[in-house]
Design a protein around this motif. Structure first.
Motif, PDB file in Angstrom:
ATOM      1  N   LYS A   1      26.377 -21.081  -2.565  1.00  0.00           N
ATOM      2  CA  LYS A   1      25.792 -20.942  -4.109  1.00  0.00           C
ATOM      3  C   LYS A   1      25.031 -19.698  -4.413  1.00  0.00           C
ATOM      4  O   LYS A   1      24.745 -19.354  -5.363  1.00  0.00           O
TER       5      LYS A   1
ATOM      6  N   GLN B   1      33.140 -14.771  -4.009  1.00  0.00           N
ATOM      7  CA  GLN B   1      33.350 -15.060  -2.794  1.00  0.00           C
ATOM      8  C   GLN B   1      33.406 -13.636  -1.806  1.00  0.00           C
ATOM      9  O   GLN B   1      33.754 -12.593  -2.304  1.00  0.00           O
TER      10      GLN B   1
ATOM     11  N   GLU C   1      31.378 -23.337   0.000  1.00  0.00           N
ATOM     12  CA  GLU C   1      30.972 -22.724  -0.945  1.00  0.00           C
ATOM     13  C   GLU C   1      29.391 -22.122  -0.798  1.00  0.00           C
ATOM     14  O   GLU C   1      28.799 -22.626  -0.245  1.00  0.00           O
TER      15      GLU C   1
END
Length: 131
Positions: free
Chosen positions: A12, A18, A10
């Motif tokens: 942030k 994505q 992931e």
């Protein structure tokens, strides 16, 4: 063809979005793969922090009468000299001159409008820039 391992961590900084990478599958056909990388996140964060430092330094130089508001907005929009020169369609040496207050004061509205358009602001925000 050998399959490449794509990181799916992931990120942030992308705030839930994505990035997409294109890779080939076993048949050789292209496919989309979502990916994320903590290394890329770190590099992006460092770059963003550097532009923040450059903005603060630019404000100090504007107070001293050394730098022009163009320099501040360049860093505000996370641009460097080659990028800005490309966007306003001028040579780098010319844009570099415009980053100095003594040359900025002599710019006409036609040139200022190119910068304003590049920064998505009004010409008045460049002319009447207050620190």
């Amino acid at each position: 063809m050998q399959k490449i391992e794509v990181p799916k961590e992931e990120n942030k900084i992308l705030e839930g979005h994505q990035k997409v990478m294109y890779s080939t599958d076993e048949k050789g056909d292209f496919q989309r793969i979502n990916y994320g990388s903590s290394v890329e996140e770190f590099a992006t964060q460092v770059a963003v922090e550097e532009y923040e430092v450059l903005k603060v330094e630019s404000l100090e130089n504007i107070k001293k009468g050394l730098s022009s508001p163009i320099e501040y907005f360049m860093f505000e929009n996370r641009m460097d000299l080659p990028t800005l020169a490309s966007v306003v369609e001028m040579f780098q040496f010319r844009v570099k001159r415009h980053l100095k207050m003594k040359h900025f004061k002599k710019l006409n509205d036609k040139i200022l409008s190119k910068y304003a358009q590049a920064f998505n602001i009004k010409i008045e925000e460049l002319k009447d820039f207050k620190v």
